[in-house]
Design a protein around this motif. Sequence first.
Motif, PDB file in Angstrom:
ATOM      1  N   GLU A 141      -3.537  11.508  -2.492  1.00 59.61           N
ATOM      2  CA  GLU A 141      -3.720  10.631  -1.546  1.00 59.61           C
ATOM      3  C   GLU A 141      -4.485  11.251  -0.361  1.00 59.61           C
ATOM      4  OE1 GLU A 141      -0.933   8.359  -1.046  1.00 59.61           O
ATOM      5  OE2 GLU A 141      -0.730   8.960  -3.357  1.00 59.61           O
ATOM      6  N   TYR A 142      -4.916  10.268   1.100  1.00 58.40           N
ATOM      7  CA  TYR A 142      -6.231  10.997   1.043  1.00 58.40           C
ATOM      8  C   TYR A 142      -5.093  10.357   3.095  1.00 58.40           C
ATOM      9  CZ  TYR A 142      -9.256  11.208  -2.426  1.00 58.40           C
ATOM     10  OH  TYR A 142     -10.256  11.776  -3.266  1.00 58.40           O
ATOM     11  N   LEU A 143      -5.153  11.179   3.562  1.00 59.65           N
ATOM     12  CA  LEU A 143      -4.535  11.582   4.830  1.00 59.65           C
ATOM     13  C   LEU A 143      -5.967  10.891   5.709  1.00 59.65           C
ATOM     14  CD1 LEU A 143      -2.814  14.890   4.401  1.00 59.65           C
ATOM     15  CD2 LEU A 143      -1.472  12.542   3.807  1.00 59.65           C
ATOM     16  N   VAL A 144      -5.189   9.365   6.382  1.00 60.04           N
ATOM     17  CA  VAL A 144      -6.091   8.959   7.294  1.00 60.04           C
ATOM     18  C   VAL A 144      -5.080   8.587   8.464  1.00 60.04           C
ATOM     19  CG1 VAL A 144      -7.788   8.320   5.901  1.00 60.04           C
ATOM     20  CG2 VAL A 144      -6.141   6.785   6.672  1.00 60.04           C
ATOM     21  N   ASN A 145      -5.933   8.225   9.893  1.00 59.50           N
ATOM     22  CA  ASN A 145      -5.335   7.450  10.980  1.00 59.50           C
ATOM     23  C   ASN A 145      -6.741   6.352  11.067  1.00 59.50           C
ATOM     24  OD1 ASN A 145      -5.314   6.558  13.876  1.00 59.50           O
ATOM     25  ND2 ASN A 145      -4.081   8.032  13.952  1.00 59.50           N
ATOM     26  N   ILE A 146      -6.056   5.156  10.989  1.00 59.08           N
ATOM     27  CA  ILE A 146      -6.748   3.907  11.501  1.00 59.08           C
ATOM     28  C   ILE A 146      -5.947   3.272  12.471  1.00 59.08           C
ATOM     29  CG2 ILE A 146      -7.162   2.043  10.688  1.00 59.08           C
ATOM     30  CD1 ILE A 146      -7.045   3.015   7.678  1.00 59.08           C
ATOM     31  N   GLU A 147      -6.686   2.504  13.441  1.00 55.42           N
ATOM     32  CA  GLU A 147      -6.450   2.230  14.661  1.00 55.42           C
ATOM     33  C   GLU A 147      -4.504   2.516  15.480  1.00 55.42           C
ATOM     34  OE1 GLU A 147      -8.352   0.023  16.561  1.00 55.42           O
ATOM     35  OE2 GLU A 147      -9.668  -0.374  15.467  1.00 55.42           O
ATOM     36  N   ASP A 148      -4.755   4.354  15.581  1.00 50.86           N
ATOM     37  CA  ASP A 148      -3.139   5.057  15.823  1.00 50.86           C
ATOM     38  C   ASP A 148      -2.620   4.914  14.774  1.00 50.86           C
ATOM     39  OD1 ASP A 148      -4.979   5.527  17.743  1.00 50.86           O
ATOM     40  OD2 ASP A 148      -4.776   3.504  18.951  1.00 50.86           O
ATOM     41  N   ASP A 149      -2.461   4.433  13.733  1.00 50.68           N
ATOM     42  CA  ASP A 149      -1.270   4.290  12.568  1.00 50.68           C
ATOM     43  C   ASP A 149      -1.980   5.499  11.486  1.00 50.68           C
ATOM     44  OD1 ASP A 149       0.363   2.396  13.420  1.00 50.68           O
ATOM     45  OD2 ASP A 149      -0.893   0.548  12.636  1.00 50.68           O
ATOM     46  N   GLU A 150      -0.805   6.046  11.277  1.00 55.03           N
ATOM     47  CA  GLU A 150      -0.929   6.979  10.244  1.00 55.03           C
ATOM     48  C   GLU A 150      -0.875   6.597   8.592  1.00 55.03           C
ATOM     49  OE1 GLU A 150      -2.394  10.160  10.917  1.00 55.03           O
ATOM     50  OE2 GLU A 150      -2.094   9.970  12.932  1.00 55.03           O
ATOM     51  N   PHE A 151      -1.775   7.123   7.829  1.00 58.01           N
ATOM     52  CA  PHE A 151      -1.451   6.122   6.422  1.00 58.01           C
ATOM     53  C   PHE A 151      -1.951   7.447   5.726  1.00 58.01           C
ATOM     54  CE2 PHE A 151      -3.238   2.750   8.712  1.00 58.01           C
ATOM     55  CZ  PHE A 151      -2.537   1.737   8.692  1.00 58.01           C
ATOM     56  N   SER A 152      -1.109   7.087   4.183  1.00 58.00           N
ATOM     57  CA  SER A 152      -1.277   7.718   3.219  1.00 58.00           C
ATOM     58  C   SER A 152      -2.252   7.124   1.967  1.00 58.00           C
ATOM     59  CB  SER A 152      -0.050   9.076   2.645  1.00 58.00           C
ATOM     60  OG  SER A 152      -0.300   9.497   1.590  1.00 58.00           O
ATOM     61  N   LEU A 153      -2.899   6.892   1.327  1.00 51.51           N
ATOM     62  CA  LEU A 153      -3.367   5.897   0.796  1.00 51.51           C
ATOM     63  C   LEU A 153      -4.173   6.588  -0.504  1.00 51.51           C
ATOM     64  CD1 LEU A 153      -6.721   4.935   2.836  1.00 51.51           C
ATOM     65  CD2 LEU A 153      -4.261   3.626   2.949  1.00 51.51           C
ATOM     66  N   PRO A 154      -3.385   6.131  -1.586  1.00 57.06           N
ATOM     67  CA  PRO A 154      -3.722   6.822  -3.094  1.00 57.06           C
ATOM     68  C   PRO A 154      -5.458   6.432  -2.886  1.00 57.06           C
ATOM     69  CG  PRO A 154      -3.335   3.771  -2.738  1.00 57.06           C
ATOM     70  CD  PRO A 154      -2.662   4.456  -1.241  1.00 57.06           C
ATOM     71  N   SER A 155      -6.125   7.053  -4.449  1.00 59.78           N
ATOM     72  CA  SER A 155      -7.301   6.951  -4.713  1.00 59.78           C
ATOM     73  C   SER A 155      -7.963   5.656  -4.967  1.00 59.78           C
ATOM     74  CB  SER A 155      -7.602   7.682  -6.117  1.00 59.78           C
ATOM     75  OG  SER A 155      -7.021   7.374  -7.060  1.00 59.78           O
ATOM     76  N   GLU A 156      -6.829   4.590  -5.656  1.00 59.41           N
ATOM     77  CA  GLU A 156      -7.625   3.067  -5.080  1.00 59.41           C
ATOM     78  C   GLU A 156      -7.929   2.447  -4.191  1.00 59.41           C
ATOM     79  OE1 GLU A 156      -6.452  -0.365  -8.010  1.00 59.41           O
ATOM     80  OE2 GLU A 156      -4.595   0.030  -6.903  1.00 59.41           O
ATOM     81  N   MET A 157      -7.353   2.879  -3.604  1.00 61.81           N
ATOM     82  CA  MET A 157      -8.030   2.283  -1.948  1.00 61.81           C
ATOM     83  C   MET A 157      -8.892   3.638  -1.572  1.00 61.81           C
ATOM     84  SD  MET A 157      -4.716   0.981  -0.047  1.00 61.81           S
ATOM     85  CE  MET A 157      -3.247  -0.402  -0.417  1.00 61.81           C
ATOM     86  N   ALA A 158      -8.366   4.620  -1.523  1.00 58.02           N
ATOM     87  CA  ALA A 158      -9.288   5.192  -0.380  1.00 58.02           C
ATOM     88  C   ALA A 158     -10.959   5.325  -1.167  1.00 58.02           C
ATOM     89  CB  ALA A 158      -9.636   6.796  -0.844  1.00 58.02           C
ATOM     90  N   ASN A 159     -11.160   4.994  -2.481  1.00 60.28           N
ATOM     91  CA  ASN A 159     -12.217   4.685  -3.630  1.00 60.28           C
ATOM     92  C   ASN A 159     -13.098   3.537  -2.569  1.00 60.28           C
ATOM     93  OD1 ASN A 159     -11.376   7.280  -4.953  1.00 60.28           O
ATOM     94  ND2 ASN A 159     -10.947   5.926  -6.758  1.00 60.28           N
ATOM     95  N   ASN A 160     -12.592   2.475  -2.123  1.00 61.61           N
ATOM     96  CA  ASN A 160     -12.894   1.015  -1.922  1.00 61.61           C
ATOM     97  C   ASN A 160     -12.398   1.075  -0.763  1.00 61.61           C
ATOM     98  OD1 ASN A 160     -13.567   0.303  -4.717  1.00 61.61           O
ATOM     99  ND2 ASN A 160     -11.213   0.982  -5.059  1.00 61.61           N
ATOM    100  N   ILE A 161     -12.359   1.935   0.409  1.00 65.68           N
ATOM    101  CA  ILE A 161     -12.778   1.423   1.774  1.00 65.68           C
ATOM    102  C   ILE A 161     -13.758   2.521   2.227  1.00 65.68           C
ATOM    103  CG2 ILE A 161     -11.243   1.387   3.800  1.00 65.68           C
ATOM    104  CD1 ILE A 161      -8.779   1.256   2.370  1.00 65.68           C
TER     105      ILE A 161
END
Length: 234
Positions: free
Chosen positions: A210-230
């Motif tokens: 999982e890829y740990l990110v903060n987007i607009e003050d919200d925390e996300f743990s994104l699967p690779s399918e999303m992280a590869n395409n954002i």
Amino acid sequence: MTDDKISENIEEYLEVLYRNGSNKEQVSTTTLSNDLGIAPGSVTQMLKKLEKLGYINYTPYRGASLTDEGMKIAQKITRKHRILEKFLFEVLKVKEENVHAQACEMEHTLSDEAERALCGMLQHPDLCPDENIIPACDFDFDSCQQCFSVKDFDNIINRQFNLLSISELNPDTTGIISFIRGNDQLLDSISEVGIAVGNHLHYYNTDGEEYLVNIEDDEFSLPSEMANNIFIRV
């Protein structure tokens, strides 16, 4: 659209620099020499030429890193190579051990229009057969849906900045989401969790799954399918 011809030799150098330093890390002359199968002295002479052209920053005895312009060219040729690998392997059923060499021969002559058509046919792939990230296209769209809506290729303009996917970023990188790739199902999934072009993003790290990110003050743990395409602007 412009189509300024760059020599295959220059493209090969920039492609190797990108493969070993996609975040503009410095790549050693030894690494370049080994990857290209060219003597270190010849590599050094070429690096000096590439610096004069504005494609790299070169430090003697240490190596080179891509400039913004060099990265743009490197991403473009790397994208064509990896899309061709995907096409050769999955559609034409070329043997896996032959795919890389065949793609190397074809990448320099593949037009932007043909690249776009291949991308659409393959449903906007994110990984080549070796599971390396396929860079984003340099067309000025926010998503693949926008690209699909434009039928006349001559009406497409090029993006003026470079992109990297979340999964390509170094830890503690901040940027603005500028492109989201994928078929309708993936784009809808990303939209449903509240992620959109224009959002501010901070990438922390990955635990391998999982890829740990903060987007607009919200925390996300994104699967690779999303992280590869954002993709964020870099």
